[in-house]
Scaffold this motif. Structure first.
Motif, short mmCIF file in Angstrom:
data_model
loop_
_atom_site.label_atom_id
_atom_site.label_comp_id
_atom_site.label_asym_id
_atom_site.label_seq_id
_atom_site.Cartn_x
_atom_site.Cartn_y
_atom_site.Cartn_z
N ILE A 9 47.43 46.25 27.71
CA ILE A 9 47.13 45.02 26.97
C ILE A 9 46.06 44.25 27.72
N PRO A 10 44.79 44.42 27.32
CA PRO A 10 43.70 43.64 27.93
C PRO A 10 43.63 42.25 27.34
N SER A 11 43.12 41.31 28.10
CA SER A 11 42.88 39.98 27.54
C SER A 11 41.61 40.03 26.70
N PRO A 12 41.38 39.03 25.82
CA PRO A 12 40.26 39.10 24.89
C PRO A 12 38.89 38.82 25.49
N GLY A 13 38.80 38.54 26.78
CA GLY A 13 37.51 38.28 27.40
C GLY A 13 36.61 39.51 27.38
N ALA A 14 35.30 39.30 27.26
CA ALA A 14 34.36 40.41 27.12
C ALA A 14 34.39 41.35 28.31
N GLY A 15 34.74 40.85 29.49
CA GLY A 15 34.73 41.68 30.67
C GLY A 15 36.03 42.42 30.95
N ILE A 241 35.86 50.92 38.80
CA ILE A 241 35.97 51.31 37.40
C ILE A 241 34.82 50.63 36.65
N VAL A 242 33.90 51.42 36.13
CA VAL A 242 32.70 50.91 35.47
C VAL A 242 32.61 51.50 34.07
N ASN A 243 32.24 50.66 33.10
CA ASN A 243 32.06 51.11 31.72
C ASN A 243 30.70 51.80 31.59
N TRP A 363 32.58 40.17 38.31
CA TRP A 363 33.03 41.32 39.10
C TRP A 363 32.54 42.64 38.50
N ASN A 364 32.57 42.77 37.18
CA ASN A 364 32.06 44.00 36.56
C ASN A 364 30.59 44.20 36.89
N SER A 365 29.80 43.12 36.81
CA SER A 365 28.38 43.22 37.12
C SER A 365 28.16 43.59 38.59
N THR A 366 28.99 43.05 39.46
CA THR A 366 28.89 43.37 40.88
C THR A 366 29.13 44.85 41.13
#
Length: 473
Positions: A9-15, A241-243, A363-366
């Motif tokens: 269950i992910p939260s709705p934030g884009a990241g 973990i990177v998309n 953090w994803n961008s990092t």
């Protein structure tokens, strides 16, 4: 063979959805005994959650809960998170019940996004354990536990640190942490601080915590979390973990890639500030002046500030860039740079012509820039925990230069606009970013370490195996 089912269950934030999807895929690749369902709770503002690249693996299901009027009636900056989760509990319960009834699976557990721990109530109804997926770094998680423990055992009030010059000794961080880089929500006297630290209290009650980081990047932070004397559940550092599959707007991507193909290697500075990143017109002009003075080739993702101050909205595309940029800027810089709206961030960072990244330090961008692409960063945080990320990158790890580490704004239009970063500061940061060969070598070395962490025998590979073992015992 009895399949063990995980409910994400992910939260709705884009990241938050992309790292959840990638983690689920990684787990299924590692163990044929696992299956997974990702339940997406949608909101109406901003772009729809990107699940265009839904995997073909029949063991991975993605189920959307539509956003209806009753959901959006709950949208309020102060109570949104709590009310949003409560509203979705019956929907999640029905979905999970349907999975159990229609598939021959053993419900192994719920993997709850760091902001969705209230769904523990639903997991408890099914007698299933919960795991927290912390999609930021290990040092940040350690900081949350530190302040939560001080609050609960000493009555310490972190909000008193707001607007002070204090420095703190935090067990998960080597260097003293200035109060000015603490997350906004931790300093919020209106209830945000309590909510934030209550989340940390819930993390302690989960069966384990998955962190999107790895030991070689955050050695001190990970070792603290793995310690025996801090009352923290087992921690699995499984990153980075990177998309890797963002295929949004391929026409724009092709145009951008063609332009990058024409630029020399490591010559372009890329400016991009995340899904919520935008600035007022005065600040945009300062950035433009800095870029032009620096003389470097550039690719600048620039988007309009939201119009409403009352709710969170995503930035929009400018219909006419000339209305916000200095007069003649586009003509004068046409041979050196390109101003765009939305950017295919990972594709850009992966291109050999990109030599530096001016970033909000999400953090994803990092992880994408430092760990996957080996591109050094200039830190310009905006909100959330980004100031702390910037401090960790610049001071703790030496993987970025500083533009303004303590800059703060609010994603809502015009809120908290007291800060202004001058063209001189921005230009200085860009020049340092693009000329520091030692920084570039250090970042490339970290990329090598991150790749090694993910292969057999590496620290993240081992952590993923430990998590699967915890699920299946």
């Amino acid at each position: 063979m009895l399949i063990s089912e995980l409910v994400f269950i992910p939260s709705p934030g884009a990241g938050h959805l992309p790292p959840t999807l990638e983690l689920a895929k990684l787990l299924l690749q590692r163990d044929q005994r696992l299956s997974a369902t990702i339940i997406i709770m949608n909101v109406s503002f901003g772009p729809k959650q990107n699940t265009e690249t839904r995997p073909s693996d029949p063991r991975l299901r993605i189920i959307d809960i539509p956003c209806d009027d009753s959901t959006m009636a709950l949208i309020s900056p102060k109570t949104f998170l709590t009310d949003f989760i409560e509203h979705h509990k019956p929907h999640v319960r029905d979905i999970v019940q349907g999975i159990i009834e229609s598939h021959s699976v053993r419900l192994a557990g719920f993997v709850l996004d760091m902001f969705c721990t209230a769904m523990t109530d639903v997991a408890r109804e099914f007698g299933a354990p919960t795991y927290t997926y912390f999609t930021s770094g290990a040092a940040t998680l350690g900081l949350m536990f530190y302040f939560q423990s001080k609050r609960d055992h000493e009555g310490y009030d972190a909000t008193e640190l707001k607007n002070t010059e204090s420095e703190l000794s935090v067990p998960s961080i080597v260097n003293p942490v200035p109060a000015k880089v603490l997350p906004d929500v931790l300093l919020d006297k209106e209830g945000g601080s309590k909510m934030f630290l209550d989340l940390a209290e819930m993390y302690r009650k989960s069966k384990g915590i998955i962190v999107n980081s790895f030991q070689e990047l955050e050695t001190h932070g990970v070792e603290y979390l793995l310690g025996d004397d801090n009352d923290i559940p087992p921690v699995f550092a499984v990153g980075p973990i990177v998309n890797l599959e963002n295929k949004k707007d391929e026409t724009k991507t092709d145009e951008i890639m063609r332009w990058l193909n024409e630029q020399p290697e490591s010559s372009v500075v890329f400016l991009c500030f995340g899904s919520m990143g935008s600035f007022n017109e005065k600040q945009v002009k300062e950035i433009a002046v800095a870029i032009e003075r620096s003389g470097h080739r550039f690719l600048w993702s620039l988007r309009r500030r939201p119009a409403s101050k009352e709710k969170v909205e995503y930035p929009k595309e400018y219909e006419n860039l000339e209305e916000v940029l200095p007069e003649g800027f586009l003509e004068r810089t046409s041979s050196l740079g390109k101003v765009i709206g939305w950017a295919p961030q990972l594709a850009v960072l992966s291109h050999p012509s990109v030599g530096g990244f001016v970033s909000h330090c999400g953090w994803n961008s990092t992880l994408e820039s430092i760990c996957w692409c080996g591109v050094p960063m200039a830190a310009w945080p905006l909100y959330a925990e980004q100031q702390l990320n910037a401090f960790l990158l610049v001071v703790e790890h030496g993987l970025a230069v500083e533009i303004r580490m303590d800059y703060r704004t609010d994603p809502r239009a015009g809120v908290g606009e007291g800060m202004m970063v001058t063209a001189e500061e921005i230009e200085d940061g860009i020049r340092k970013l693009m000329s520091d060969d030692e920084l570039r070598k250090k970042v490339k070395h970290m990329r090598e370490k991150s790749r090694a962490a993910m292969i057999e025998g590496g620290s993240a590979y081992t952590s993923i195996g430990n998590f699967i073992h915890d699920l299946t015992i």
